[in-house]
Write a protein that holds these residues in place. Sequence first.
Motif, PDB file in Angstrom:
ATOM      1  N   PHE A 136      43.341  31.053  75.154  1.00  0.00           N
ATOM      2  CA  PHE A 136      43.844  29.934  75.951  1.00  0.00           C
ATOM      3  C   PHE A 136      43.525  28.583  75.338  1.00  0.00           C
ATOM      4  O   PHE A 136      44.350  27.668  75.353  1.00  0.00           O
ATOM      5  CB  PHE A 136      43.247  30.024  77.358  1.00  0.00           C
ATOM      6  N   LEU A 137      42.335  28.457  74.755  1.00  0.00           N
ATOM      7  CA  LEU A 137      41.877  27.149  74.287  1.00  0.00           C
ATOM      8  C   LEU A 137      41.634  27.076  72.783  1.00  0.00           C
ATOM      9  O   LEU A 137      41.516  25.976  72.242  1.00  0.00           O
ATOM     10  CB  LEU A 137      40.581  26.769  75.004  1.00  0.00           C
ATOM     11  N   GLY A 138      41.542  28.225  72.151  1.00  0.00           N
ATOM     12  CA  GLY A 138      41.179  28.211  70.743  1.00  0.00           C
ATOM     13  C   GLY A 138      42.355  28.346  69.823  1.00  0.00           C
ATOM     14  O   GLY A 138      43.472  27.916  70.107  1.00  0.00           O
ATOM     15  N   SER A 139      42.118  28.994  68.680  1.00  0.00           N
ATOM     16  CA  SER A 139      43.143  29.173  67.657  1.00  0.00           C
ATOM     17  C   SER A 139      44.290  29.991  68.187  1.00  0.00           C
ATOM     18  O   SER A 139      44.135  30.851  69.044  1.00  0.00           O
ATOM     19  CB  SER A 139      42.541  29.883  66.443  1.00  0.00           C
ATOM     20  N   ALA A 140      45.494  29.736  67.662  1.00  0.00           N
ATOM     21  CA  ALA A 140      46.677  30.506  68.045  1.00  0.00           C
ATOM     22  C   ALA A 140      46.612  31.921  67.527  1.00  0.00           C
ATOM     23  O   ALA A 140      47.328  32.796  67.992  1.00  0.00           O
ATOM     24  CB  ALA A 140      47.939  29.824  67.519  1.00  0.00           C
ATOM     25  N   CYS A 141      45.747  32.194  66.547  1.00  0.00           N
ATOM     26  CA  CYS A 141      45.674  33.528  65.955  1.00  0.00           C
ATOM     27  C   CYS A 141      44.776  34.436  66.768  1.00  0.00           C
ATOM     28  O   CYS A 141      43.823  34.010  67.386  1.00  0.00           O
ATOM     29  CB  CYS A 141      45.147  33.437  64.534  1.00  0.00           C
ATOM     30  N   ARG A 142      45.079  35.718  66.737  1.00  0.00           N
ATOM     31  CA  ARG A 142      44.290  36.709  67.458  1.00  0.00           C
ATOM     32  C   ARG A 142      43.734  37.728  66.487  1.00  0.00           C
ATOM     33  O   ARG A 142      44.300  37.973  65.433  1.00  0.00           O
ATOM     34  CB  ARG A 142      45.164  37.435  68.491  1.00  0.00           C
ATOM     35  N   ARG A 143      42.619  38.357  66.865  1.00  0.00           N
ATOM     36  CA  ARG A 143      42.026  39.406  66.056  1.00  0.00           C
ATOM     37  C   ARG A 143      42.105  40.736  66.789  1.00  0.00           C
ATOM     38  O   ARG A 143      42.055  40.787  68.007  1.00  0.00           O
ATOM     39  CB  ARG A 143      40.546  39.095  65.769  1.00  0.00           C
ATOM     40  N   ILE A 144      42.218  41.813  66.019  1.00  0.00           N
ATOM     41  CA  ILE A 144      42.123  43.154  66.582  1.00  0.00           C
ATOM     42  C   ILE A 144      41.113  43.930  65.753  1.00  0.00           C
ATOM     43  O   ILE A 144      40.932  43.657  64.566  1.00  0.00           O
ATOM     44  CB  ILE A 144      43.489  43.876  66.587  1.00  0.00           C
ATOM     45  N   PRO A 145      40.425  44.890  66.361  1.00  0.00           N
ATOM     46  CA  PRO A 145      39.417  45.662  65.611  1.00  0.00           C
ATOM     47  C   PRO A 145      40.052  46.485  64.504  1.00  0.00           C
ATOM     48  O   PRO A 145      41.176  46.962  64.629  1.00  0.00           O
ATOM     49  CB  PRO A 145      38.809  46.568  66.679  1.00  0.00           C
ATOM     50  N   VAL A 146      39.320  46.649  63.396  1.00  0.00           N
ATOM     51  CA  VAL A 146      39.749  47.538  62.333  1.00  0.00           C
ATOM     52  C   VAL A 146      38.647  48.552  62.084  1.00  0.00           C
ATOM     53  O   VAL A 146      37.468  48.286  62.294  1.00  0.00           O
ATOM     54  CB  VAL A 146      40.063  46.767  61.031  1.00  0.00           C
ATOM     55  N   VAL A 147      39.047  49.744  61.644  1.00  0.00           N
ATOM     56  CA  VAL A 147      38.083  50.825  61.457  1.00  0.00           C
ATOM     57  C   VAL A 147      37.224  50.590  60.233  1.00  0.00           C
ATOM     58  O   VAL A 147      36.028  50.838  60.227  1.00  0.00           O
ATOM     59  CB  VAL A 147      38.825  52.170  61.354  1.00  0.00           C
ATOM     60  N   SER A 148      37.845  50.080  59.182  1.00  0.00           N
ATOM     61  CA  SER A 148      37.103  49.914  57.942  1.00  0.00           C
ATOM     62  C   SER A 148      37.283  48.508  57.422  1.00  0.00           C
ATOM     63  O   SER A 148      38.054  47.734  57.944  1.00  0.00           O
ATOM     64  CB  SER A 148      37.600  50.912  56.897  1.00  0.00           C
ATOM     65  N   GLY A 149      36.577  48.231  56.359  1.00  0.00           N
ATOM     66  CA  GLY A 149      36.706  46.916  55.746  1.00  0.00           C
ATOM     67  C   GLY A 149      35.378  46.462  55.216  1.00  0.00           C
ATOM     68  O   GLY A 149      34.345  46.643  55.862  1.00  0.00           O
TER      69      GLY A 149
END
Length: 492
Positions: A136-149
């Motif tokens: 609502f108030l922050g960056s327009a981008c969203r994160r989703i969990p990833v299994v690896s990295g």
Amino acid sequence: MSPATRQRVVDQMGSLKQSTRDYLAETDVKAPGAKTAKLIEMTGSGGKRALRALSDGNRKAADTLLKLHDDVATQRAMVRAWERGDISTKELATALRRYDSLDREGKEAYQRLLDDTGSDGISFVSKLDEDQTRSFLGSACRRIPVVSGGSVAGSDRLHAAEVIQGSQLVDDSCSDGLSVTEQTEYRKQVVRAASKNEDISATAVITQIENVGSQTRRTRLKLLLKDTGEDGIRFIRKLDTDQQQKLLDIDKHVDTSDFESNADMGDWRHSLAVYQQRSAVSDAEIEAHIENTYRAATSKKIDDREGLIEPVANLKKGSRLGTGSFRRYDNELKRTVAYAKNPDIGHGTVKRVEVEPDFLGTDKDVDAEVVYQDGTTHYVEFKRLNDNPSKRNIIKSVFEKKENGNSVNEKFRQIDDEVPKSENARIGELKIRYTPDGLTNEQDVRDVIDAAVTDGRKSNRFSEIHLDTIRIVPENGEPFDVDLTKYKQTYP
């Protein structure tokens, strides 16, 4: 600090409860004493009581309250909202934690929100979880969990195509396309809607926005909510996923540069939202209109489709939300789509439908030019007679001759030399509804049209017929044609 203020702060500091003193001795906040003095200087005894309430049960929120020493306006707004009883201690603690979770731009957005909405904004944010607050108030981008990295240097700012440890971006773009002013107005409208209406909740609104899918859709939805507030929120939640996607994806199929006005597809969505919420137009009519507009926009057979969409986009500018205008435009849209989609309507398989074709040498047009596979061309003018296709209404809508009149016959008279005089090329199409106390069947309609022609001529309301056919399209029956060629002779 004036001597009087200094003495007041000293007195307040001296009267701190032991639990608050214990908190200040144990907190990791740098220079807690100085920051507490600043809090009291800026907010008075309310700040001292708020700090004590937070330090007794939520020290992380108390830390954030002290760290707001460099954002006095936000600090003061939160304390005053709590002091007035507009928010509870729990809501204050949550709002402070949400503020602390934001990046710099998010905090600036929060500050603007409080400037516009005060305690309503604090209460709204306190009902969101951390991810929703960032959305609502922050960056327009969203994160989703990833299994690896692998381990990648983290940051509280996201960038296009960035992958960080434990999460990645949902979209390939980090800009939602809204200006700061647009974002501010969108947030203000959403907060006001939630604070005024029991059926609108903060979490439901944010979830609704997140669930529309792509960033482009979210941007268009935010712009709709910016313009329509609670109307837009109620409107979008009534649509199923497929309808929402068509509502928000249609822009790529419509060239608004062909609009004669400065309207755009955002105005079209705006019109639908306010008509659904504030007029007698039903939900089913709105849903069908979205479907038919999308069909028109994606049809390869319909030329100049923008002429079907622009009139509805401009309806929002009116001071009254009469159903007549919407239903008239809706009927033109529905019938144009029917000609393009139905292989058996009128004369056979349709090759192309042009919306409102212009005629050289005139400023007139008809609603549709229908070209069939065999080369035959029909010119169709649509009329909707509501639920009362009486003889009087048929004379007025179809035949009546007036200077600059808008009857079907008069329209064809004005472009008489421009429309080819091929057999049955000029069609006036009437949408009607059979009613128990009115016209009940096809024969009733044929009798009324015959009487309308005879009586209209006798009363000199019109003389020459410039139509070949009246096509009757009942809402609750099968379409049929009434041949007018037997009437086509000139009377004095």
